[in-house]
Design an enzyme around this catalytic site. Structure first.
Site, PDB file in Angstrom:
ATOM      1  N   ASP A  27      47.813   2.579  45.458  1.00  0.00           N
ATOM      2  CA  ASP A  27      47.483   1.440  44.602  1.00  0.00           C
ATOM      3  C   ASP A  27      46.414   1.816  43.574  1.00  0.00           C
ATOM      4  O   ASP A  27      45.579   2.688  43.824  1.00  0.00           O
ATOM      5  CB  ASP A  27      46.983   0.286  45.474  1.00  0.00           C
ATOM      6  CG  ASP A  27      47.026  -1.050  44.761  1.00  0.00           C
ATOM      7  OD1 ASP A  27      47.725  -1.167  43.737  1.00  0.00           O
ATOM      8  OD2 ASP A  27      46.361  -1.986  45.234  1.00  0.00           O
ATOM      9  N   ASN A  29      47.092   2.417  40.044  1.00  0.00           N
ATOM     10  CA  ASN A  29      47.517   3.136  38.836  1.00  0.00           C
ATOM     11  C   ASN A  29      47.308   2.312  37.570  1.00  0.00           C
ATOM     12  O   ASN A  29      46.825   2.813  36.549  1.00  0.00           O
ATOM     13  CB  ASN A  29      49.005   3.511  38.949  1.00  0.00           C
ATOM     14  CG  ASN A  29      49.275   4.541  40.017  1.00  0.00           C
ATOM     15  OD1 ASN A  29      48.432   5.375  40.320  1.00  0.00           O
ATOM     16  ND2 ASN A  29      50.459   4.486  40.602  1.00  0.00           N
ATOM     17  N   SER A  72      57.859  -1.494  45.823  1.00  0.00           N
ATOM     18  CA  SER A  72      58.146  -2.477  46.857  1.00  0.00           C
ATOM     19  C   SER A  72      59.222  -3.459  46.405  1.00  0.00           C
ATOM     20  O   SER A  72      59.547  -3.558  45.211  1.00  0.00           O
ATOM     21  CB  SER A  72      56.877  -3.255  47.211  1.00  0.00           C
ATOM     22  OG  SER A  72      56.587  -4.221  46.213  1.00  0.00           O
ATOM     23  N   ASN A  75      57.887  -5.639  43.756  1.00  0.00           N
ATOM     24  CA  ASN A  75      57.538  -5.084  42.450  1.00  0.00           C
ATOM     25  C   ASN A  75      58.526  -5.441  41.347  1.00  0.00           C
ATOM     26  O   ASN A  75      58.229  -5.254  40.159  1.00  0.00           O
ATOM     27  CB  ASN A  75      57.392  -3.564  42.527  1.00  0.00           C
ATOM     28  CG  ASN A  75      56.127  -3.117  43.218  1.00  0.00           C
ATOM     29  OD1 ASN A  75      56.051  -2.005  43.739  1.00  0.00           O
ATOM     30  ND2 ASN A  75      55.113  -3.972  43.266  1.00  0.00           N
ATOM     31  N   TRP A  76      59.693  -5.957  41.717  1.00  0.00           N
ATOM     32  CA  TRP A  76      60.645  -6.413  40.690  1.00  0.00           C
ATOM     33  C   TRP A  76      60.072  -7.580  39.882  1.00  0.00           C
ATOM     34  O   TRP A  76      60.587  -7.907  38.802  1.00  0.00           O
ATOM     35  CB  TRP A  76      61.957  -6.840  41.338  1.00  0.00           C
ATOM     36  CG  TRP A  76      62.697  -5.734  42.024  1.00  0.00           C
ATOM     37  CD1 TRP A  76      62.770  -5.505  43.374  1.00  0.00           C
ATOM     38  CD2 TRP A  76      63.463  -4.690  41.405  1.00  0.00           C
ATOM     39  NE1 TRP A  76      63.527  -4.392  43.626  1.00  0.00           N
ATOM     40  CE2 TRP A  76      63.974  -3.870  42.454  1.00  0.00           C
ATOM     41  CE3 TRP A  76      63.776  -4.379  40.082  1.00  0.00           C
ATOM     42  CZ2 TRP A  76      64.768  -2.766  42.195  1.00  0.00           C
ATOM     43  CZ3 TRP A  76      64.569  -3.259  39.836  1.00  0.00           C
ATOM     44  CH2 TRP A  76      65.059  -2.468  40.880  1.00  0.00           C
ATOM     45  N   ARG A  78      57.334  -7.624  38.361  1.00  0.00           N
ATOM     46  CA  ARG A  78      56.558  -7.117  37.228  1.00  0.00           C
ATOM     47  C   ARG A  78      57.391  -7.211  35.949  1.00  0.00           C
ATOM     48  O   ARG A  78      58.583  -7.518  35.979  1.00  0.00           O
ATOM     49  CB  ARG A  78      56.120  -5.679  37.502  1.00  0.00           C
ATOM     50  CG  ARG A  78      55.207  -5.570  38.715  1.00  0.00           C
ATOM     51  CD  ARG A  78      54.649  -4.184  38.902  1.00  0.00           C
ATOM     52  NE  ARG A  78      53.742  -4.124  40.040  1.00  0.00           N
ATOM     53  CZ  ARG A  78      53.038  -3.063  40.385  1.00  0.00           C
ATOM     54  NH1 ARG A  78      53.123  -1.947  39.660  1.00  0.00           N
ATOM     55  NH2 ARG A  78      52.234  -3.093  41.438  1.00  0.00           N
ATOM     56  N   ARG A 195      45.118   2.944  52.143  1.00  0.00           N
ATOM     57  CA  ARG A 195      45.378   2.187  50.921  1.00  0.00           C
ATOM     58  C   ARG A 195      44.245   2.432  49.944  1.00  0.00           C
ATOM     59  O   ARG A 195      43.071   2.246  50.268  1.00  0.00           O
ATOM     60  CB  ARG A 195      45.497   0.685  51.177  1.00  0.00           C
ATOM     61  CG  ARG A 195      45.763  -0.057  49.867  1.00  0.00           C
ATOM     62  CD  ARG A 195      46.084  -1.505  50.026  1.00  0.00           C
ATOM     63  NE  ARG A 195      46.475  -2.052  48.727  1.00  0.00           N
ATOM     64  CZ  ARG A 195      47.382  -2.988  48.546  1.00  0.00           C
ATOM     65  NH1 ARG A 195      48.026  -3.491  49.583  1.00  0.00           N
ATOM     66  NH2 ARG A 195      47.669  -3.431  47.339  1.00  0.00           N
ATOM     67  N   ILE A 202      48.043  -4.859  53.731  1.00  0.00           N
ATOM     68  CA  ILE A 202      49.086  -3.850  53.937  1.00  0.00           C
ATOM     69  C   ILE A 202      50.308  -4.091  53.072  1.00  0.00           C
ATOM     70  O   ILE A 202      51.185  -3.225  52.991  1.00  0.00           O
ATOM     71  CB  ILE A 202      49.482  -3.736  55.415  1.00  0.00           C
ATOM     72  CG1 ILE A 202      50.047  -5.053  55.938  1.00  0.00           C
ATOM     73  CG2 ILE A 202      48.277  -3.312  56.245  1.00  0.00           C
ATOM     74  CD1 ILE A 202      50.562  -4.949  57.369  1.00  0.00           C
ATOM     75  N   GLU A 214      45.905   3.564  62.637  1.00  0.00           N
ATOM     76  CA  GLU A 214      44.554   3.400  62.124  1.00  0.00           C
ATOM     77  C   GLU A 214      44.652   3.162  60.618  1.00  0.00           C
ATOM     78  O   GLU A 214      45.530   3.717  59.954  1.00  0.00           O
ATOM     79  CB  GLU A 214      43.721   4.659  62.399  1.00  0.00           C
ATOM     80  CG  GLU A 214      43.563   4.998  63.865  1.00  0.00           C
ATOM     81  CD  GLU A 214      42.682   4.008  64.611  1.00  0.00           C
ATOM     82  OE1 GLU A 214      41.724   3.485  63.991  1.00  0.00           O
ATOM     83  OE2 GLU A 214      42.959   3.754  65.797  1.00  0.00           O
TER      84      GLU A 214
END
Length: 249
Positions: A27, A29, A72, A75-76, A78, A195, A202, A214
């Protein structure tokens, strides 16, 4: 905070007992690009370059499996420009990296629902998987059009079909059954999930598989994530006491 280039590298002996399988939500960018006055896609291209560095670092830290969250199911939502740019980036990445990954012994797999992806990208994904199918030095899994809930729903659908057809006894279904229907059925569960970018969620990533993982939520934006910082996180994992619900005698 990200490590500087002047800091010493983490040697492999410092991550004894480190994670075998690391999963990363890459994450930041877009924010990285915005901070530099550039379009979001500039950040995605920088992030793609970072992937190679981390893939190459993994064996040095004892990591055998790396799973990265590239795109993901959400993300469509966007902009069309960003989505089209990402799909173009995926095609470019596969074309550019296939020989490098094959020659370095990396086995590449893709997870996620491919139905919505364009045929050209699907063909490239299939070709990369085929080209690296016999590699055994390292395992890279790329999640494209992936969502944890979607994966579980698709797996449950296939499981229900097997029950309905008589191929599976419903009384035999337990928590060991469903994982055999997941996209990740050939992979071990992730030991460590990282992350980047400071977000502490998540985001629908590996929901079933990460039940006992973890987690590390770090402020570093993905394009700034370095080999040294990755080594630090692997070393930190090696010092954790993982009891999986049990209590030491």
């Amino acid at each position: 905070m990200p490590q500087t280039a002047t800091q010493p590298e983490i040697s492999a002996d410092l991550v004894e007992g480190g994670p075998r399988h690391v999963a990363i939500i890459m994450d930041g960018n877009g924010r990285w690009a915005t901070q530099r006055g550039r379009p979001r896609l500039f950040g995605h291209h920088a992030g793609a370059k970072r992937v190679r560095e981390i893939v190459e670092a993994c064996p040095d830290f004892g990591v055998e499996y790396l799973t990265i969250f590239a795109f993901s199911t959400e993300n469509w939502k966007r902009t069309q420009v960003e989505v089209a740019g990402l799909m173009s980036l995926f095609r470019r990445y596969i074309n550019k990296e296939t020989r490098h990954l094959r020659d370095r012994g990396v086995r590449v797999r893709f997870i996620g629902d491919r139905v919505r992806l364009d045929d050209k990208l699907i063909n490239l994904m299939n070709e990369l998987e085929d080209a690296t199918a016999h590699n055994t030095k390292f395992n890279l899994t790329i999640a494209i059009n992936y969502g944890g809930r979607d994966e579980v729903a698709r797996a449950t659908h296939r499981l229900a079909q097997d029950v309905a057809s008589g191929r599976l006894d419903p009384d035999s279904v337990d928590e060991e059954t469903l994982p055999k229907y997941l996209d990740t059925y050939v992979l071990p569960d992730p030991d460590l999930v990282i992350r980047t970018s400071g977000e502490a969620r998540i985001s629908n990533f590996l929901l079933w598989q990460s039940a006992y993982s973890e987690y590390e939520f770090i402020d570093t934006l993905w394009p700034d994530f370095t080999r040294a910082e990755f080594g630090d996180l692997c070393a930190s994992y090696g010092g954790r006491d993982r009891r999986f619900g049990a209590v030491k005698a």
